[in-house]
Scaffold this active site. Structure first.
Site, PDB file in Angstrom:
ATOM      1  N   MET A  28       4.299 -11.715  -1.065  1.00 37.92           N
ATOM      2  CA  MET A  28       4.030 -11.935  -2.485  1.00 37.92           C
ATOM      3  C   MET A  28       3.340 -13.277  -2.653  1.00 37.92           C
ATOM      4  O   MET A  28       3.849 -14.315  -2.200  1.00 37.92           O
ATOM      5  CB  MET A  28       5.322 -11.886  -3.302  1.00 37.92           C
ATOM      6  CG  MET A  28       5.943 -10.501  -3.379  1.00 37.92           C
ATOM      7  SD  MET A  28       7.482 -10.454  -4.354  1.00 37.92           S
ATOM      8  CE  MET A  28       8.640 -11.165  -3.154  1.00 37.92           C
ATOM      9  N   GLN A  83       0.312 -11.637   6.799  1.00 33.66           N
ATOM     10  CA  GLN A  83      -0.454 -10.595   6.122  1.00 33.66           C
ATOM     11  C   GLN A  83      -1.866 -11.105   5.857  1.00 33.66           C
ATOM     12  O   GLN A  83      -2.056 -12.186   5.304  1.00 33.66           O
ATOM     13  CB  GLN A  83       0.160 -10.156   4.799  1.00 33.66           C
ATOM     14  CG  GLN A  83      -0.588  -8.918   4.273  1.00 33.66           C
ATOM     15  CD  GLN A  83      -0.186  -8.482   2.884  1.00 33.66           C
ATOM     16  OE1 GLN A  83      -0.420  -9.190   1.921  1.00 33.66           O
ATOM     17  NE2 GLN A  83       0.376  -7.285   2.782  1.00 33.66           N
ATOM     18  N   CYS A 114      -2.982  -4.820  -2.910  1.00 30.99           N
ATOM     19  CA  CYS A 114      -3.042  -5.751  -4.039  1.00 30.99           C
ATOM     20  C   CYS A 114      -3.874  -5.164  -5.181  1.00 30.99           C
ATOM     21  O   CYS A 114      -5.015  -4.748  -4.973  1.00 30.99           O
ATOM     22  CB  CYS A 114      -3.638  -7.078  -3.598  1.00 30.99           C
ATOM     23  SG  CYS A 114      -3.645  -8.320  -4.915  1.00 30.99           S
ATOM     24  N   ASN A 216       8.175   1.296  -0.448  1.00 30.96           N
ATOM     25  CA  ASN A 216       8.162   0.110  -1.307  1.00 30.96           C
ATOM     26  C   ASN A 216       8.065   0.560  -2.760  1.00 30.96           C
ATOM     27  O   ASN A 216       7.328   1.493  -3.071  1.00 30.96           O
ATOM     28  CB  ASN A 216       6.977  -0.780  -0.920  1.00 30.96           C
ATOM     29  CG  ASN A 216       6.830  -2.018  -1.794  1.00 30.96           C
ATOM     30  OD1 ASN A 216       5.722  -2.368  -2.181  1.00 30.96           O
ATOM     31  ND2 ASN A 216       7.912  -2.691  -2.097  1.00 30.96           N
ATOM     32  N   ASP A 218      10.512  -0.314  -6.611  1.00 32.92           N
ATOM     33  CA  ASP A 218      11.740  -0.094  -7.382  1.00 32.92           C
ATOM     34  C   ASP A 218      13.005  -0.157  -6.533  1.00 32.92           C
ATOM     35  O   ASP A 218      13.958   0.596  -6.745  1.00 32.92           O
ATOM     36  CB  ASP A 218      11.685   1.248  -8.123  1.00 32.92           C
ATOM     37  CG  ASP A 218      10.622   1.272  -9.210  1.00 32.92           C
ATOM     38  OD1 ASP A 218      10.038   0.201  -9.477  1.00 32.92           O
ATOM     39  OD2 ASP A 218      10.364   2.342  -9.773  1.00 32.92           O
ATOM     40  N   GLY A 240      10.202  -6.320  -2.620  1.00 37.02           N
ATOM     41  CA  GLY A 240       9.386  -7.344  -3.253  1.00 37.02           C
ATOM     42  C   GLY A 240      10.070  -7.958  -4.445  1.00 37.02           C
ATOM     43  O   GLY A 240      10.927  -8.830  -4.321  1.00 37.02           O
ATOM     44  N   ARG A 241       9.739  -7.466  -5.649  1.00 36.07           N
ATOM     45  CA  ARG A 241      10.220  -8.096  -6.883  1.00 36.07           C
ATOM     46  C   ARG A 241      11.741  -8.119  -7.002  1.00 36.07           C
ATOM     47  O   ARG A 241      12.298  -8.968  -7.692  1.00 36.07           O
ATOM     48  CB  ARG A 241       9.609  -7.382  -8.091  1.00 36.07           C
ATOM     49  CG  ARG A 241       8.103  -7.564  -8.216  1.00 36.07           C
ATOM     50  CD  ARG A 241       7.542  -6.743  -9.372  1.00 36.07           C
ATOM     51  NE  ARG A 241       7.762  -5.326  -9.166  1.00 36.07           N
ATOM     52  CZ  ARG A 241       7.996  -4.449 -10.148  1.00 36.07           C
ATOM     53  NH1 ARG A 241       8.057  -4.875 -11.405  1.00 36.07           N
ATOM     54  NH2 ARG A 241       8.179  -3.174  -9.875  1.00 36.07           N
TER      55      ARG A 241
END
Length: 392
Positions: A28, A83, A114, A216, A218, A240-241
């Site tokens: 991220m 990455q 992205c 990936n 949720d 991630g988030r």
């Protein structure tokens, strides 16, 4: 402490590296720098795979000062995972060979996911897999240049619902020697809105059984991660988030994948997966401290930390004035003093485990002129399309 024991998850094979449990920190921009990776690794007990924020291939081959700092790894980071973002096959090849020859990393992940305009307007990120021949050329250069280093890729379902690419891209990846694929179950147009399509992850797994597929999208809790694996058959998860302002989520993920499901996993210093505000405040100060040490300037580290404040405090009873005050601090003392004024005995808030971070969706994807006319023609792509700065 009683536990419910389930069969531990099988390790995830990334080339010669066995990732167990099969949990990966998503790259991220501006977030997964060395300090944040350190925090997540500490809570995981050093288990899992933690990928750097996005590094642009042009900036790397030009040895941009900021980029060279971003690829610095802590001595405890094993394997070291970078990455890369690139649009030009030749530049991607140069960057990968530089990493391999100079021993800069142990694993290379390629960004084809992205969705931000400054990336897609250049034909990069989630726009690129639409150009099948260009994708193949980039993957071929990367795998060839990497030598013994494993090359993986992260992508989305496609540009939008009318331009779905993930199955074609997955087959090309297998044919070109990619080691594993991570799929975010959204299109570029969705950005982070709506609900991730886990059925697409299952379809990709069926389509490319030769290599591991990671899911990936949720994953807000360890239960979500286990459910994704169960429902899609994927070989691992990319988070991630869900860990924004919650690096201790990795303690919970490790416990779940190791078969301990009582929700009592603990990270360093006894921090549980449901920390009090006092424990959260301690992590906040440590995070800001690590940033200052990494940057080499305390004030700049605290300023960089400001973006994390709202994520850490989500759901806690903290007044708007204090939230604003904490979000403009410029020193560790100022941050610590502000946190000390809070009711630090607050328990972890109900509902604070849910969605966080950006949620906008239904965006128009900004693409190069004529990009959608032919999914195979990649004329017009050159080194000029490469971004010259990393981390965004």
């Amino acid at each position: 402490m009683s536990t419910t024991v389930l069969a531990p998850a099988a390790p995830l094979a990334i080339g010669p590296h066995a990732v167990q449990p099969p949990v990966v920190l998503a790259p991220m921009a501006g977030i997964t720098n060395a300090p944040f990776r350190t925090l997540c690794r500490e809570f995981s007990g050093g288990k899992g795979l933690f990928v750097s924020e996005m590094i642009t291939t042009r900036a790397l081959v030009e040895r941009n000062e900021k980029t060279m700092q971003l690829i610095r790894f802590d001595a405890t980071e094993q394997p070291r995972s970078i990455q890369l973002y690139g649009v030009d096959p030749a530049t991607v090849g140069k960057a990968v060979r530089m990493i391999a020859e100079e021993d800069l990393a142990d694993h290379i992940d390629l960004n084809f996911g992205c969705p931000v305009p400054k990336v897609t307007r250049k034909g990069g990120g989630s726009a690129l897999p639409y150009k099948r021949n260009l994708l193949r050329a980039i993957l071929r250069e990367a795998v060839s240049g990497a030598g013994d280093l494993p090359v993986t890729m992260k992508m989305r379902k496609g540009i939008d619902d009318d331009h779905i690419t993930f199955l074609d891209a997955g087959r090309i990846a297998v044919e070109e020697g990619v080691t594993a694929i991570a799929l975010h179950g959204r299109t570029a147009a969705q950005h982070y809105g709506g609900t991730a399509d886990w059925d697409a992850i299952a379809r990709l797994k069926e389509h490319v059984p030769e290599i591991p597929v990671l899911g990936n999208g949720d994953i807000w809790s360890a239960e979500d991660a286990l459910r994704m694996v169960r429902e899609t058959g994927c070989d691992g998860v990319v988070v991630g988030r869900g860990c924004l302002g919650r690096p201790w989520l990795f303690a919970d993920l490790v416990a779940a994948f190791e078969g301990r499901t009582d929700g009592r996993a603990e990270g360093p210093d006894g921090h549980g997966v449901r920390p009090t505000l006092r424990e959260v405040a301690a992590v906040m100060v440590r995070h800001a401290t690590l940033l200052g040490e990494w940057i080499g300037d305390e004030a700049r580290g605290v300023i960089d930390f400001r973006k994390h404040v709202a994520w850490y405090l989500k759901g806690f009873a903290v007044g708007s004035d204090m939230r604003k005050r904490l979000a403009i601090t410029s020193s560790l003392a100022e941050l610590s003093e502000g946190l000390a004024e809070l009711d630090l005995d607050q328990a972890w808030p109900t509902g604070a485990d849910g969605p966080r971070g950006r949620t906008s969706g239904n965006n128009r994807v900004v693409l190069p002129d004529g990009w959608l006319k032919d999914p195979y023609d990649c004329a017009g792509i050159s080194e000029d399309a490469e971004l010259d700065t990393s981390g965004g």
